[in-house]
Design an enzyme around this catalytic site. Sequence first.
Site, PDB file in Angstrom:
ATOM      1  N   HIS A   1       0.835  -1.211   0.000  1.00 56.63           N
ATOM      2  CA  HIS A   1       0.000   0.000   0.000  1.00 56.63           C
ATOM      3  C   HIS A   1       0.871   1.264   0.000  1.00 56.63           C
ATOM      4  O   HIS A   1       0.671   2.182   0.779  1.00 56.63           O
ATOM      5  CB  HIS A   1      -0.960  -0.011   1.189  1.00 56.63           C
ATOM      6  CG  HIS A   1      -2.005  -1.083   1.074  1.00 56.63           C
ATOM      7  ND1 HIS A   1      -3.198  -0.887   0.440  1.00 56.63           N
ATOM      8  CD2 HIS A   1      -2.002  -2.365   1.484  1.00 56.63           C
ATOM      9  CE1 HIS A   1      -3.907  -2.009   0.474  1.00 56.63           C
ATOM     10  NE2 HIS A   1      -3.200  -2.930   1.099  1.00 56.63           N
TER      11      HIS A   1
ATOM     12  N   TYR B   1       4.032  -5.066   9.388  1.00 56.35           N
ATOM     13  CA  TYR B   1       3.917  -3.606   9.318  1.00 56.35           C
ATOM     14  C   TYR B   1       5.052  -2.957  10.113  1.00 56.35           C
ATOM     15  O   TYR B   1       5.615  -1.941   9.709  1.00 56.35           O
ATOM     16  CB  TYR B   1       2.586  -3.121   9.915  1.00 56.35           C
ATOM     17  CG  TYR B   1       1.325  -3.407   9.120  1.00 56.35           C
ATOM     18  CD1 TYR B   1       1.258  -4.413   8.169  1.00 56.35           C
ATOM     19  CD2 TYR B   1       0.172  -2.653   9.358  1.00 56.35           C
ATOM     20  CE1 TYR B   1       0.080  -4.666   7.474  1.00 56.35           C
ATOM     21  CE2 TYR B   1      -1.009  -2.896   8.666  1.00 56.35           C
ATOM     22  CZ  TYR B   1      -1.053  -3.906   7.730  1.00 56.35           C
ATOM     23  OH  TYR B   1      -2.226  -4.151   7.061  1.00 56.35           O
TER      24      TYR B   1
END
Lengths: 216, 355
Positions: free
Chosen positions: B58, B328
């Site tokens: 992303h 992440y």
Amino acid sequence: MRRGPLHFAPLLRVLHWLMVAMIVTMLFVGVGMVSTTGPAYVTLLHLHRPLGIAILALVALRLVVRLGTGAPALPPDLDAPQRLAAKGSHVLLYAAMFALPLIGWGMLSAGGYPVALTPATVLPPILPHDLRLYAVLRFAHTWIALALFGLILLHLAAALMHGLIRRDGVLQSMTWGDARHDRKTPERAPAPAPAAEDEIAAPPPPLAEPDSHASD
Amino acid sequence: MKKQLLPAALIAVAVGGSATAFAWTAGVIGPRRVSGGTIANALEYNLGGAKTGYRRAHAKGICFAGDFRANGAGAALAGASVLKRGDTPVIGRFSLGGGNPLATDGRTVFHAMALLLRTPDRQEWRMALDDTPIFPVATPEDFVALQYASRPDPKTGKPDPKLMGAFIKQHPETKAFQDYLAKAVLPDSFGNAPYYSINAFRFTDPSGTTRLVRWQFVPETPLHGLDKDTLANLPRDYLVDAFIARTRHTPSRWHLQLIVANPGDVTDRATVAWSGPHRTIDAGVLTIDRAQTEEQGVCRDLNFDPTILPPGIAISDDPLLPARSKAYATSFTRRAGEGPGPSAAGHDFARQGAR
């Protein structure tokens, strides 16, 4: 021919062994959690932060007690480099015990993370949200932790050397051992300037009889 | 001399044993395990190299700000402050799937919304939501394997059919996801898409009752789709520019719907949708009224880790959740060390300024 107390203050000994358990657990939790994406990751992470803050609080208390109560004298037959290594390693151990939780707290602050001990207990940030700063502190957190583990292994090796080979009462000063033979100047000093390997080969101090430590 | 062999051996065992146990715990020796680095590396491999300074997934996005107005109904499921009646400021990020920060918007990929809600009592709820209710894989191991199988050939732009075919054969859930995506409407705006929690989470109400919950943000503006035949002809930053323009005159609104699992619902695999009627609670309205480039906004330097949750909400036993958290975190640490690159919108502004 005794010099001062044979043992560290009782509270200091309690703190020492409590923190041994906590810090060793913490180091294993730390390297374990960063090495997996499995279910253990979140569990370990949630253990890591409250444990780290508890260690920070305890080391602050411990430093106060240590400065207030002092330490037993080192055996007089230790040469200067070994005295320096003993003192220096203790300063480094204290420095790392303070630095790691503080850097962890600062690192989470700089990363914009909540410093959550539990979902409902969140500490305030101690540094501004700054990604560059986060990167530096994250790096430092890892490497100081690895250095601390190395330091602890050296500390363990030295303590066992004193306790099993030199039998000079240094190990007992942090435990509860019979200290009747401690802190006496050996009649004959061992070979000069023993390096680590030499020490293993060196004869035991003449006053230390194996049976005298049977209760350890 | 002989007398000291035993103590010396004991010392060696104590020190060596500790070091070995430590190395095993750190994953340096012993069985290989999927770490955050494994996932980040797989994403970088799929992209043909790391895009330094950007999120590993992303990578292309814009920041936004707004607020969440809770109506209090959600407090029946969890005691988190944010679900009690009242307003909470929100910051967040819209993004597109994939690791290329300057990719074109005309692609059949996830659109995503990330949110951070922080109440005055320092409770925090971070979310990373996709516009698809399901995910293509169920485990971190499969996610890694998918990245390796689906690397586009630089010549054709398509994955090696042999590798991808073999993966699909073993993973009917990925095939089902591809079929879903091929049929699904591709939103023509970030502002009219629904966004889903993907995973199930464990909600504990004030009386101690625990329920598994998924949630979704349902847009007030009806979903409008892009014409998939003309996707490739869209301007590169179509979605980004359109949302910035839209937000200048119209706030975008969504209803937060909390959906409680029925007995028998799959709660530990994000590849499986929940079908049929479910107890659904409308917990309040999210309003987004400011959009900014990543350079101007505050979303770029945050990790929207979906396991940062307020009291009363916890992760479920879905294995993707710890993996998302760790991956992440690794991506965040990598890009933090690299220094941020310009965003697509910021890139365009810079280019326009230079003209």
